[in-house]
Design a protein around this motif. Structure first.
Motif, PDB file in Angstrom:
ATOM      1  N   THR A  16       0.810  -1.226   0.000  1.00 33.60           N
ATOM      2  CA  THR A  16       0.000   0.000   0.000  1.00 33.60           C
ATOM      3  C   THR A  16       0.837   1.266   0.000  1.00 33.60           C
ATOM      4  OG1 THR A  16      -0.105  -0.087   2.424  1.00 33.60           O
ATOM      5  CG2 THR A  16      -1.923  -1.094   1.210  1.00 33.60           C
ATOM      6  N   LEU A  17       2.153   1.139   0.082  1.00 33.88           N
ATOM      7  CA  LEU A  17       3.007   2.312   0.237  1.00 33.88           C
ATOM      8  C   LEU A  17       3.591   2.741  -1.113  1.00 33.88           C
ATOM      9  CD1 LEU A  17       3.940   4.220   2.417  1.00 33.88           C
ATOM     10  CD2 LEU A  17       5.884   2.729   2.855  1.00 33.88           C
ATOM     11  N   SER A  18       2.811   3.531  -1.849  1.00 32.80           N
ATOM     12  CA  SER A  18       3.254   4.047  -3.148  1.00 32.80           C
ATOM     13  C   SER A  18       2.532   5.365  -3.420  1.00 32.80           C
ATOM     14  CB  SER A  18       2.944   3.030  -4.262  1.00 32.80           C
ATOM     15  OG  SER A  18       1.544   2.801  -4.335  1.00 32.80           O
ATOM     16  N   GLU A 106     -19.946   9.013  13.345  1.00 26.99           N
ATOM     17  CA  GLU A 106     -21.003   9.082  12.332  1.00 26.99           C
ATOM     18  C   GLU A 106     -21.887   7.839  12.342  1.00 26.99           C
ATOM     19  OE1 GLU A 106     -19.041   9.779   8.622  1.00 26.99           O
ATOM     20  OE2 GLU A 106     -18.412  11.819   9.150  1.00 26.99           O
ATOM     21  N   ASN A 107     -21.702   6.989  13.375  1.00 29.26           N
ATOM     22  CA  ASN A 107     -22.483   5.753  13.515  1.00 29.26           C
ATOM     23  C   ASN A 107     -22.393   4.866  12.271  1.00 29.26           C
ATOM     24  OD1 ASN A 107     -23.510   6.367  16.129  1.00 29.26           O
ATOM     25  ND2 ASN A 107     -24.962   7.792  15.180  1.00 29.26           N
ATOM     26  N   LYS A 108     -21.214   4.821  11.703  1.00 28.72           N
ATOM     27  CA  LYS A 108     -20.977   3.985  10.524  1.00 28.72           C
ATOM     28  C   LYS A 108     -20.185   2.742  10.921  1.00 28.72           C
ATOM     29  CE  LYS A 108     -20.804   7.737   7.112  1.00 28.72           C
ATOM     30  NZ  LYS A 108     -19.939   8.425   6.109  1.00 28.72           N
ATOM     31  N   ILE A 109     -20.389   1.669  10.201  1.00 28.68           N
ATOM     32  CA  ILE A 109     -19.580   0.475  10.392  1.00 28.68           C
ATOM     33  C   ILE A 109     -18.226   0.721   9.733  1.00 28.68           C
ATOM     34  CG2 ILE A 109     -19.337  -1.976   9.862  1.00 28.68           C
ATOM     35  CD1 ILE A 109     -22.369  -2.175   9.840  1.00 28.68           C
ATOM     36  N   ALA A 110     -17.173   0.506  10.473  1.00 33.04           N
ATOM     37  CA  ALA A 110     -15.826   0.733   9.947  1.00 33.04           C
ATOM     38  C   ALA A 110     -15.490  -0.344   8.919  1.00 33.04           C
ATOM     39  CB  ALA A 110     -14.816   0.728  11.083  1.00 33.04           C
ATOM     40  N   LYS A 111     -15.382   0.049   7.667  1.00 35.07           N
ATOM     41  CA  LYS A 111     -15.057  -0.896   6.606  1.00 35.07           C
ATOM     42  C   LYS A 111     -13.606  -0.674   6.165  1.00 35.07           C
ATOM     43  CE  LYS A 111     -19.775  -1.465   4.901  1.00 35.07           C
ATOM     44  NZ  LYS A 111     -20.692  -1.356   3.752  1.00 35.07           N
ATOM     45  N   SER A 112     -12.708  -1.097   7.004  1.00 39.87           N
ATOM     46  CA  SER A 112     -11.295  -0.957   6.703  1.00 39.87           C
ATOM     47  C   SER A 112     -10.897  -1.946   5.623  1.00 39.87           C
ATOM     48  CB  SER A 112     -10.473  -1.207   7.964  1.00 39.87           C
ATOM     49  OG  SER A 112      -9.110  -1.300   7.645  1.00 39.87           O
ATOM     50  N   ARG A 113      -9.885  -1.567   4.852  1.00 37.65           N
ATOM     51  CA  ARG A 113      -9.367  -2.484   3.844  1.00 37.65           C
ATOM     52  C   ARG A 113      -8.404  -3.502   4.447  1.00 37.65           C
ATOM     53  NH1 ARG A 113      -7.237   0.304  -1.426  1.00 37.65           N
ATOM     54  NH2 ARG A 113      -6.195   1.751  -0.010  1.00 37.65           N
ATOM     55  N   LEU A 114      -8.170  -3.414   5.753  1.00 38.61           N
ATOM     56  CA  LEU A 114      -7.304  -4.366   6.426  1.00 38.61           C
ATOM     57  C   LEU A 114      -8.011  -5.711   6.587  1.00 38.61           C
ATOM     58  CD1 LEU A 114      -5.800  -2.111   9.227  1.00 38.61           C
ATOM     59  CD2 LEU A 114      -4.621  -2.965   7.203  1.00 38.61           C
ATOM     60  N   GLN A 115      -7.311  -6.772   6.280  1.00 35.65           N
ATOM     61  CA  GLN A 115      -7.840  -8.117   6.466  1.00 35.65           C
ATOM     62  C   GLN A 115      -7.524  -8.592   7.891  1.00 35.65           C
ATOM     63  OE1 GLN A 115      -9.683  -9.433   3.934  1.00 35.65           O
ATOM     64  NE2 GLN A 115      -9.275  -7.448   2.970  1.00 35.65           N
ATOM     65  N   PHE A 125      -1.094   2.961   5.709  1.00 32.74           N
ATOM     66  CA  PHE A 125      -2.061   3.947   5.203  1.00 32.74           C
ATOM     67  C   PHE A 125      -3.130   3.277   4.337  1.00 32.74           C
ATOM     68  CE2 PHE A 125       2.011   6.695   4.897  1.00 32.74           C
ATOM     69  CZ  PHE A 125       2.083   6.783   6.278  1.00 32.74           C
ATOM     70  N   ALA A 126      -3.634   2.138   4.812  1.00 39.26           N
ATOM     71  CA  ALA A 126      -4.557   1.341   3.993  1.00 39.26           C
ATOM     72  C   ALA A 126      -5.869   2.060   3.721  1.00 39.26           C
ATOM     73  CB  ALA A 126      -4.839   0.014   4.686  1.00 39.26           C
ATOM     74  N   ASP A 127      -6.301   2.936   4.626  1.00 43.22           N
ATOM     75  CA  ASP A 127      -7.618   3.557   4.483  1.00 43.22           C
ATOM     76  C   ASP A 127      -7.591   4.959   3.888  1.00 43.22           C
ATOM     77  OD1 ASP A 127      -9.375   1.523   5.618  1.00 43.22           O
ATOM     78  OD2 ASP A 127      -8.256   1.868   7.454  1.00 43.22           O
ATOM     79  N   THR A 128      -6.417   5.569   3.824  1.00 40.52           N
ATOM     80  CA  THR A 128      -6.371   6.948   3.338  1.00 40.52           C
ATOM     81  C   THR A 128      -4.964   7.319   2.909  1.00 40.52           C
ATOM     82  OG1 THR A 128      -6.794   9.268   3.924  1.00 40.52           O
ATOM     83  CG2 THR A 128      -5.907   7.861   5.653  1.00 40.52           C
ATOM     84  N   ASP A 129      -4.869   8.272   2.012  1.00 38.32           N
ATOM     85  CA  ASP A 129      -3.561   8.814   1.647  1.00 38.32           C
ATOM     86  C   ASP A 129      -3.459  10.278   2.070  1.00 38.32           C
ATOM     87  OD1 ASP A 129      -5.271   9.996  -0.133  1.00 38.32           O
ATOM     88  OD2 ASP A 129      -4.333   9.178  -1.937  1.00 38.32           O
TER      89      ASP A 129
END
Length: 321
Positions: A16-18, A106-115, A125-129
């Motif tokens: 993810t580091l690019s 925001e009462n949202k379910i955290a949908k991280s790209r982390l497995q 920085f999987a969720d944001t740049d």
């Protein structure tokens, strides 16, 4: 003269580091290195050099999370062999905490790209740049606190002590936590960047709590022997105790109690956000559950405290700066 690398070769190991993420890692790593260099230069010039002591920074460009103290051949000279990317690692975790906090607010379910088998330290920085100001401050603070921790180990004789047992190592780390907390809350007032100076003692202490929590959890997750470190909540108490002792000695921070039980309550209040966020994060397994924390506190109050007192009253007296 040290030339700061572009981290491209280092980034090859992290999918993810690019692109913009690599640029972000490079910027905060360089800013953190410059901060550490400033404080190290001041420390050497004004305190260590007059007594023929020295600390040299030897940056490591390959490993992601390495911080070690090496005693050089010259007496009372030490080298800090630290990863250039310590602050970038901290930022990756801080950004995950920021993302989880936004989702919760925001009462949202955290949908991280982390497995399931991934963490913020393996998938940078999987969720944001993009990095928010609070996350950048937290990452820089954690990396700087780590430097102060190493300085404490040198100046209070830990680095010169002969090979120690596991219990003694925990005692030395606890002692360094206490003294690093003092340094953080007092030395930040002399930062070369005015935007990095705490607004007041309460701000300094809150930043210390957040930085100490993040640093302690990351350290626990990366340690070869997890038993060599107390859990974050107990280490944070040691950092804060040192900070309050230093502030009170300077006639500051009177809104924080010198009473141990009251200070623990105040520290718990300051820790609420960072502890909750870390428990929900990919590093949550290293925060500790209720039973683990209770057993760890008993270990801290028992064998760690007694060994710390024994070492400080004995061999460390002759080795300290």
């Amino acid at each position: 003269m040290f030339s700061f690398p572009d981290l491209t070769q280092f980034a090859a190991a992290y999918p993810t580091l690019s692109g913009t993420r690599l640029d972000l890692a490079h910027r905060i790593a360089k800013q953190s290195y410059n901060e550490t260099c400033f404080f190290n230069q001041q420390l050497n010039q004004h305190k260590l050099a007059p007594e023929q002591w020295a600390i040299e920074l030897i940056p490591q460009s390959t490993p992601a999370w390495i911080h070690q103290i090496v005693k050089s051949a010259k007496e009372q000279h030490y080298q800090f062999e630290n990863s250039l990317t310590l602050a970038a690692s901290c930022l990756s975790s801080a950004l995950e905490l920021s993302y989880l906090t936004v989702c919760a607010n925001e009462n949202k379910i955290a949908k991280s790209r982390l497995q399931k088998d991934q963490t913020s330290l393996t998938q940078w920085f999987a969720d944001t740049d993009q990095a928010d100001e609070a996350s950048i401050k937290l990452a820089l603070d954690a990396a700087l606190l780590l430097y102060f921790h190493q300085v404490s180990q040198v100046m209070f004789g830990h680095a010169a002590l002969a090979e120690t047992t596991l219990v003694e190592r925990r005692a030395l780390i606890t002692d360094a936590d206490f003294n690093a907390g003092t340094m953080f809350c007092l030395w930040l007032d002399y930062h070369q960047d005015k935007s990095r100076i705490p607004a007041n003692e309460a701000d300094a202490l809150q930043r210390l709590v957040n930085a100490a929590y993040l640093l302690s959890v990351i350290d626990k997750s990366q340690a070869n022997n997890k038993n060599s470190l107390h859990f974050a909540s107990n280490r944070v108490s040691c950092f804060v105790s040192g900070a309050i002792a230093g502030l009170h000695e300077m006639g500051k921070g009177e809104q924080f109690s010198a009473d141990e039980d009251t200070l623990q309550q105040q520290t718990a209040e300051l820790s609420q956000w960072i502890e909750a966020a870390l428990l929900d994060s990919s590093l949550g397994n290293f925060v500790g559950n209720e039973a683990e924390l209770e057993a760890d506190e008993q270990k801290l109050q028992g064998e760690t405290a007694s060994n710390r007192e024994r070492l400080k009253a004995g061999p460390l007296q002759k080795l300290a700066f």
